[in-house]
Motif scaffolding. Sequence first.
Motif, short mmCIF file in Angstrom:
data_model
loop_
_atom_site.label_atom_id
_atom_site.label_comp_id
_atom_site.label_asym_id
_atom_site.label_seq_id
_atom_site.Cartn_x
_atom_site.Cartn_y
_atom_site.Cartn_z
N VAL A 27 113.35 -12.47 -14.93
CA VAL A 27 113.92 -11.45 -15.81
C VAL A 27 113.65 -11.80 -17.28
N ILE A 28 113.80 -13.07 -17.63
CA ILE A 28 113.51 -13.49 -19.00
C ILE A 28 112.05 -13.20 -19.35
N TRP A 29 111.15 -13.51 -18.40
CA TRP A 29 109.73 -13.25 -18.67
C TRP A 29 109.44 -11.75 -18.73
N ALA A 30 109.96 -10.99 -17.76
CA ALA A 30 109.62 -9.57 -17.65
C ALA A 30 110.22 -8.73 -18.77
N PHE A 31 111.44 -9.07 -19.21
CA PHE A 31 112.13 -8.21 -20.17
C PHE A 31 112.15 -8.77 -21.59
N ILE A 32 111.73 -10.02 -21.76
CA ILE A 32 111.70 -10.61 -23.10
C ILE A 32 110.28 -11.04 -23.47
N SER A 33 109.72 -11.95 -22.66
CA SER A 33 108.42 -12.53 -23.00
C SER A 33 107.30 -11.49 -22.95
N PHE A 34 107.22 -10.74 -21.87
CA PHE A 34 106.13 -9.78 -21.71
C PHE A 34 106.17 -8.68 -22.78
N PRO A 35 107.33 -8.05 -23.06
CA PRO A 35 107.36 -7.05 -24.12
C PRO A 35 107.01 -7.61 -25.50
N LEU A 36 107.44 -8.83 -25.80
CA LEU A 36 107.09 -9.42 -27.09
C LEU A 36 105.59 -9.70 -27.18
N ALA A 37 104.99 -10.11 -26.06
CA ALA A 37 103.53 -10.30 -26.05
C ALA A 37 102.82 -8.96 -26.27
N LEU A 38 103.34 -7.90 -25.66
CA LEU A 38 102.78 -6.57 -25.86
C LEU A 38 102.89 -6.14 -27.33
N LEU A 39 104.06 -6.35 -27.91
CA LEU A 39 104.25 -6.00 -29.32
C LEU A 39 103.32 -6.80 -30.21
N GLY A 40 103.17 -8.11 -29.92
CA GLY A 40 102.27 -8.94 -30.71
C GLY A 40 100.82 -8.50 -30.59
N THR A 41 100.42 -8.10 -29.39
CA THR A 41 99.05 -7.62 -29.19
C THR A 41 98.79 -6.35 -29.99
N VAL A 42 99.74 -5.43 -29.97
CA VAL A 42 99.58 -4.18 -30.73
C VAL A 42 99.47 -4.46 -32.22
N VAL A 43 100.34 -5.34 -32.72
CA VAL A 43 100.30 -5.69 -34.14
C VAL A 43 99.00 -6.39 -34.50
N GLY A 44 98.61 -7.38 -33.69
CA GLY A 44 97.38 -8.11 -33.97
C GLY A 44 96.14 -7.23 -33.88
N ARG A 45 96.13 -6.32 -32.93
CA ARG A 45 94.98 -5.42 -32.75
C ARG A 45 94.86 -4.44 -33.91
N ASN A 46 95.99 -3.92 -34.41
CA ASN A 46 95.95 -2.91 -35.46
C ASN A 46 95.81 -3.49 -36.86
N TRP A 47 96.28 -4.70 -37.05
CA TRP A 47 96.27 -5.28 -38.39
C TRP A 47 95.08 -6.20 -38.64
N SER A 48 94.35 -6.58 -37.61
CA SER A 48 93.20 -7.47 -37.81
C SER A 48 92.01 -6.66 -38.30
N ARG A 49 91.17 -7.34 -39.07
CA ARG A 49 89.95 -6.71 -39.57
C ARG A 49 88.85 -6.87 -38.53
N ALA A 50 88.39 -5.77 -37.99
CA ALA A 50 87.40 -5.81 -36.91
C ALA A 50 86.04 -6.22 -37.44
N SER A 51 85.43 -7.20 -36.78
CA SER A 51 84.04 -7.61 -37.06
C SER A 51 83.81 -7.90 -38.54
N ASP A 52 84.68 -8.70 -39.15
CA ASP A 52 84.50 -9.07 -40.55
C ASP A 52 83.76 -10.40 -40.66
N ASN A 53 82.68 -10.52 -39.90
CA ASN A 53 81.92 -11.76 -39.89
C ASN A 53 81.02 -11.85 -41.12
N PRO A 54 80.80 -13.06 -41.65
CA PRO A 54 79.94 -13.20 -42.82
C PRO A 54 78.49 -12.81 -42.56
N CYS A 55 78.01 -12.97 -41.32
CA CYS A 55 76.61 -12.68 -40.99
C CYS A 55 76.53 -11.64 -39.88
#
Length: 593
Positions: free
Chosen positions: A404-432
């Motif tokens: 229950v701790i994993w399903a209702f706390i850990s998993f949703p927080l990982a989902l929220l973190g993925t959404v934030v990281g995916r939307n706020w990261s700069r895609a393909s900002d490689n120097p070369c």
Amino acid sequence: MKELIKMHQWQWLLLLALFQAAVFPMVTASEYDHKYNIGDPVTLWVNKVGPYNNPQETYNYYSLPFCHPGNNPTHKWGGLGEVLEGNELIDSQIEIKFGKNVDRSKICSLELNNDKVQEFKDAIENMYWSEFFMDDLPLWGFVGEIHSDKKEDQKHLLYTHKSLVVKSNKDQIIHLNLTQENPQPLIPGSTLELTYSVKWVDTNVTFPRRFDIYLDYPFFEHQIHWFSIFNSFMMVIFLAGLVFMIMMRTLRNDYAKYAREDDDLETLERDGSEESGWKLVHGDVFRTPRNLVLLSALVGTGAQLCMLVLLVIVVAIIGMLYVGRGAIVTTFIVCYALTSFISGHVSGSLYSRNDGKHWVKSMVVTASLFPFLCFGIGFALNIVAIFKRSLAAIPFGTMVVVFVIWAFISFPLALLGTVVGRNWSRASDNPCRVKSIPRPIPEKKWYLTPSVVSVMGGLLPFGSIFIEMYFVFTSFWNYKVYYVYGFMLLVFLILIIVTICVTIVGTYFLLNAENYHWQWTSFFSAASTAVYVYLYSIYYYYMKTKMSGFFQTSFYFGYTLMFCLGLGILCGAVGYLGSSMFVRRIYRNIKCD
């Protein structure tokens, strides 16, 4: 984003309730505040028995044919961590009152038959010890002793008297001492009188210092421990200084040569092939690594574990978690759930920067990879424990709570973190820019291959934590209370710095060999530290312990495998992130086609 945050508000309430239930279980009023009046009842809880040489092979106290307290004895549940550690406290129903001495009094009459005698004999031969608790303070004692000079049917002796000495300071219990006395031979058909006595003694020791008696100061604060910390610290200074000097000098020369516009093409190619091979792969160094989903999940999980370890160590330093039964395990579970946002954010950012398309798959793997690895190992060990009817078996209800701790706390927080990281990261900002056709990798000497770099990369990080591993293993497998979390914090920080330095050096050598597959190599180079720790655990098992039997062996290597998997993922993530920053830094100032 606001909808996602609102959706998780009720989950925070659930986490708060679970944390309160796990860390602050319901207990009797006097045990809760640890204050008694003269004549107040004091409960002696029986916990478990087991062979002394096998710490995890424990059984219910009444699995041995002692006098049972009744049909419905009172049980005390101390929290999630306590159950996971295999504790089951049962009221012994021995009458003890605060401040009241008890002369030799009868507990019960134990009638022996052939089966009971054989059970006690087997327990005595295997050096069974028993554990008790009073006012949350532990007591230990052996079940019996062997006199080899006596006849075969009389050499096994069972202790029949428990002598308790309780030291108190005003209205609080400070110290306990249990002495097992009056050994009696085990003869079928005879009856043994089990007795106890209680003596109360005043002491000036204050309540906050009452647990100090269980701490082995000479062992943990020995000069070798201080020397190992100093030695590791000096290695960090030397290694970091060496990396800085080599990298800055070499890169400065490479930049200077690469920037000279008056060099002809042949000279530039010759210099690049001799000293500056890393620049020749600028069109491939930022190529998407193989198995991006798995790499993203491992790096995200490793970043979470790194923050988890730091958080738990700090909490342990502040809160003295070693005092409470199962407090460390409970803190790990709760903090793991809380830090799941970090794994999702790091994984989502990495996956997005490499133009990953299946972010849902990446998120699911990130949230479930390490928990399911631990679950798989734990499930196999649980089958062994259930078969042996050991207290180490995890009850089904506890499994549900963890899920229950994993399903209702850990998993949703990982989902929220993925959404934030995916939307706020700069895609393909490689120097070369990445070239469309991969550059062929030339053959190099054997010591510049990714496999050799990966294997050798873990040696120095392992050397920095080698001594501390001995103290950690000894505290976990040899009945010592680990309390020097300040040492652990220093060693952990040293491990992080050494891992980053070593993987940067390995990555630089690999790129100089014109091999641009640095991502997985940097991860495995750091993660190989866990392989050396596991090899050391094999040495420790056979040379430093007296463990035996399938049960204890499977638990030892199973728990160690679980620990090493976490350590490997943590170090691998640190190594990858350090190498990633280094690679982006050195390619930022060169002229990319």
